[in-house]
Design a protein around this motif. Structure first.
Motif, mmCIF file in Angstrom:
data_model
loop_
_atom_site.group_PDB
_atom_site.id
_atom_site.type_symbol
_atom_site.label_atom_id
_atom_site.label_comp_id
_atom_site.label_asym_id
_atom_site.label_seq_id
_atom_site.Cartn_x
_atom_site.Cartn_y
_atom_site.Cartn_z
ATOM 1 N N VAL A 174 -15.836 17.241 1.483
ATOM 2 C CA VAL A 174 -15.531 18.354 0.588
ATOM 3 C C VAL A 174 -15.873 17.884 -0.823
ATOM 4 O O VAL A 174 -15.430 16.799 -1.237
ATOM 5 C CB VAL A 174 -14.036 18.740 0.694
ATOM 6 N N TYR A 175 -16.649 18.690 -1.524
ATOM 7 C CA TYR A 175 -17.240 18.271 -2.802
ATOM 8 C C TYR A 175 -16.854 19.266 -3.896
ATOM 9 O O TYR A 175 -17.116 20.463 -3.768
ATOM 10 C CB TYR A 175 -18.756 18.236 -2.624
ATOM 11 N N ALA A 176 -16.220 18.779 -4.957
ATOM 12 C CA ALA A 176 -15.842 19.666 -6.077
ATOM 13 C C ALA A 176 -16.312 19.073 -7.404
ATOM 14 O O ALA A 176 -16.169 17.873 -7.640
ATOM 15 C CB ALA A 176 -14.322 19.858 -6.100
ATOM 16 N N HIS A 177 -16.892 19.928 -8.221
ATOM 17 C CA HIS A 177 -17.333 19.491 -9.550
ATOM 18 C C HIS A 177 -16.354 20.040 -10.587
ATOM 19 O O HIS A 177 -16.235 21.252 -10.744
ATOM 20 C CB HIS A 177 -18.748 20.016 -9.821
ATOM 21 N N CYS A 178 -15.671 19.147 -11.297
ATOM 22 C CA CYS A 178 -14.716 19.624 -12.306
ATOM 23 C C CYS A 178 -15.419 19.762 -13.655
ATOM 24 O O CYS A 178 -15.074 19.099 -14.635
ATOM 25 C CB CYS A 178 -13.482 18.742 -12.392
ATOM 26 N N GLY A 179 -16.395 20.651 -13.694
ATOM 27 C CA GLY A 179 -17.146 20.921 -14.926
ATOM 28 C C GLY A 179 -16.276 21.567 -15.993
ATOM 29 O O GLY A 179 -16.644 21.568 -17.168
ATOM 30 N N ASN A 180 -15.127 22.125 -15.570
ATOM 31 C CA ASN A 180 -14.203 22.699 -16.556
ATOM 32 C C ASN A 180 -13.612 21.624 -17.470
ATOM 33 O O ASN A 180 -13.058 21.942 -18.510
ATOM 34 C CB ASN A 180 -13.096 23.519 -15.874
ATOM 35 N N SER A 181 -13.808 20.348 -17.104
ATOM 36 C CA SER A 181 -13.357 19.278 -18.001
ATOM 37 C C SER A 181 -14.177 19.263 -19.298
ATOM 38 O O SER A 181 -13.772 18.643 -20.276
ATOM 39 C CB SER A 181 -13.468 17.917 -17.302
ATOM 40 N N TYR A 182 -15.326 19.969 -19.314
ATOM 41 C CA TYR A 182 -16.142 20.029 -20.528
ATOM 42 C C TYR A 182 -15.503 20.891 -21.614
ATOM 43 O O TYR A 182 -15.926 20.851 -22.765
ATOM 44 C CB TYR A 182 -17.566 20.510 -20.207
ATOM 45 N N ASN A 183 -14.487 21.655 -21.244
ATOM 46 C CA ASN A 183 -13.767 22.434 -22.259
ATOM 47 C C ASN A 183 -12.622 21.650 -22.883
ATOM 48 O O ASN A 183 -11.953 22.149 -23.778
ATOM 49 C CB ASN A 183 -13.195 23.711 -21.624
#
Lengths: 374, 374
Positions: A174-183
């Motif tokens: 299961v693969y998740a990208h926490c791109g919301n950390s860029y905020n």
């Protein structure tokens, strides 16, 4: 032969401080070792082969295994150079099934992402040779808001079950990208996102387990992996990418200091424009990208050693620089003098350069050539 | 062999309609012929070699002469392919004198731009072999506000006189870029800028003449050359570049219609996000560039045939599309379906692609490979 230094380069030029890359890489490896989680570096920032001076520190080990890529061009670039155990970290596009099948049949371990039953149907139509398995990671959206099945929707579990139930296909993880950390701004906010993504992923793993499914888990983003939370040690892998280079954006988020940024763009003063209180430099968007517009008081980049200067605007091959306030002292910037731009977003800046000039303390060591396209 | 069509391409893909390029080129040639002015196409938009289907129409004649370029990488690319009479249309950067000397000694007619006495001093220090002359155009700023000596300043005339008075150097012409035409909306405004730049250039030529100097003159920008004023016939040359491809920006300015834009980016729907009322597409800034941010009601591009859709945001390899108003009808956009993006700025979009796919009425004819770097 005379030693070449940075000032011998024609500008604009992307320069990489190999010592900083090594240091950034070593720290990430140590963090992951301390957590007890496997580091899978994402190659989309640099898209090239760090040479021997660097590859042993950037990757997990001396072996050319365990990487993530954003395009099949990258996957092929690395596969052609002896890499294996590659995740194509992009929800399987329906036009690229055959190319993924080729890589799956060629490599020991080529892995794909999937977030829709349609893509699973395509895998069924294309069984791999020699009873090989499609190695599939379920792409989960844990609040990032881009690709992936929403963690909160029942479709996530049912898709995982469908993958497990499909002949010739294996649910690898299961693969998740926490791109919301860029905020985020600052470690506290970064760690809140890291914790939330970790929690949601682990909760989903529990759901899977409850329905009899076990597999790996991976989350990632450079901010979250630069300031990991302890629970990330319960995951199988993390997959940050930007941390080798870092950039101004990461320093603003709080992933790194500005001093840790390993990639810069050298540019030269090519014009004095006293009637506009401006300098012209030979770096436009072709050498920097337009990423970061409106984000920094210093414009499109930080000009090293000159916090009072702003890169106001760029056309294809020209940049216009002005003081943030007051008149410009032209005597400090003779025609031909070098300025160093610290890029807002190193992924975007690197994408503009057909070659990177690698140095150690200003001595040029060689060139790295990235791959391009898809 | 089965004929290949656009839908066979993996996306994102830059596609060039060769018939439109030919038509755009033919019109520009006709305009220049009608004016009686020499067309010197600027290659910075495409940076490649139009194949035989196109080169005879894009250039002035069948011969590979009379072009302008923005980088020495372009100059070398064309020189290596038999082109000559090349203007390096970039005020001579002091770090590139030796490379310009090489090209001046190698080609029949390599020409440079100059806007500062320091650069002239550098030419004095580097006399060319075999009594060859440095062919120098004085770069004049006629209101564009980027590079060049201001037309209104006495330094412009004195620099021209200094060039004429320098042994081994020839004042070949006066070169002005009317980039301020990019702020225009509509033919009337474009022609006002074209008229002003022409007038100022011709007035400067008169000043030169009064001091006994005659040489060529050239102005250019795609807007001004798409709607030229009669007086431009009094110039020696014009040097537009973008007109072969055109783009949404040029259609907004009024240089062309949207139908005349010859370059598009094909992309595919890779995700449905009903919880956000969005589509995901496989074109991010790596396939389009970030140029045009905030300029169009439809976001970063125009989506052909879907004026109701907006390309809201992009990350490296993803684009997020939403309706300008109302709910999205997902049945119209199945996963894998093609969308066509008309780029805001074709120079910036072309710079992101290592290959252009050339077609005629949707039949793929081949690939063009651009040069990159500096």
């Amino acid at each position: 032969m005379k030693e070449k230094t940075l000032s011998s380069l024609c500008t604009p030029a992307l320069v990489v401080d190999v010592d900083k890359v090594k240091r950034n890489a070593r720290r990430m490896i140590e963090r992951c070792q301390n957590l007890g989680v496997q580091l899978r570096p994402h190659m989309k920032t640099h898209k090239t082969l760090y040479d021997n001076r660097c590859s042993d520190t950037h990757l997990n080990s001396g072996s050319r295994r365990c990487i993530a890529v954003s395009t099949l061009a990258e996957a092929c670039f690395y596969a052609d150079r002896g890499f294996d155990d590659i995740i194509y970290a992009y929800s399987l596009p329906l036009d690229k099934v055959e190319r993924c099948a080729d890589l799956s049949e060629r490599l020991d371990l080529f892995q794909i992402l999937l977030d829709h039953p349609h893509a699973l149907d395509e895998l069924k139509k294309r069984p791999l040779r020699d009873s090989r398995l499609w190695h599939v990671w379920l792409k989960l959206d844990c609040g990032n808001g881009r690709a992936g099945v929403l963690h909160s929707q029942p479709e996530a579990l049912s898709l995982a079950q469908a993958i497990v139930g499909t002949k010739g296909v294996e649910l690898t993880g299961v693969y998740a990208h926490c791109g919301n950390s860029y905020n985020c701004r600052g470690v506290e906010q970064i760690q809140a996102v890291a914790q939330e993504t970790t929690d949601l992923t682990l909760q989903f793993m529990e759901k899977l387990k409850a329905s009899g499914i076990t597999c790996k888990s991976s989350i990632g983003s450079t901010p979250s992996c630069s300031h990991p939370v302890k629970d990330m040690g319960k995951l199988s892998e993390v997959h940050p990418g930007n941390y080798g280079f870092y950039d101004v954006q990461q320093s603003v988020i709080g992933s790194c200091t500005l001093e840790e940024v390993a990639v810069k763009v050298l540019t030269r003063v090519i014009g004095h424009c006293p009637h506009r209180n401006q300098l012209l430099i030979d770096c436009g968007w072709c050498g920097l990208s337009l990423d970061g517009a409106g984000k920094l008081p210093t414009g499109y980049a930080v000009i090293e050693g000159h916090p009072d200067l702003k890169l106001l605007s760029m056309s294809q091959e020209h940049g216009q620089v002005e003081p943030i306030s007051g008149p410009l002292d032209y005597s400090k910037f003779p025609l031909g003098s070098l300025l160093t731009l610290i890029p807002y977003h190193s992924c975007a800046t690197a994408a503009m350069h057909p070659v990177y000039h690698v140095h150690s303390e200003g001595r040029l060591l060689g060139k790295w050539t990235p791959t391009r396209g898809w």
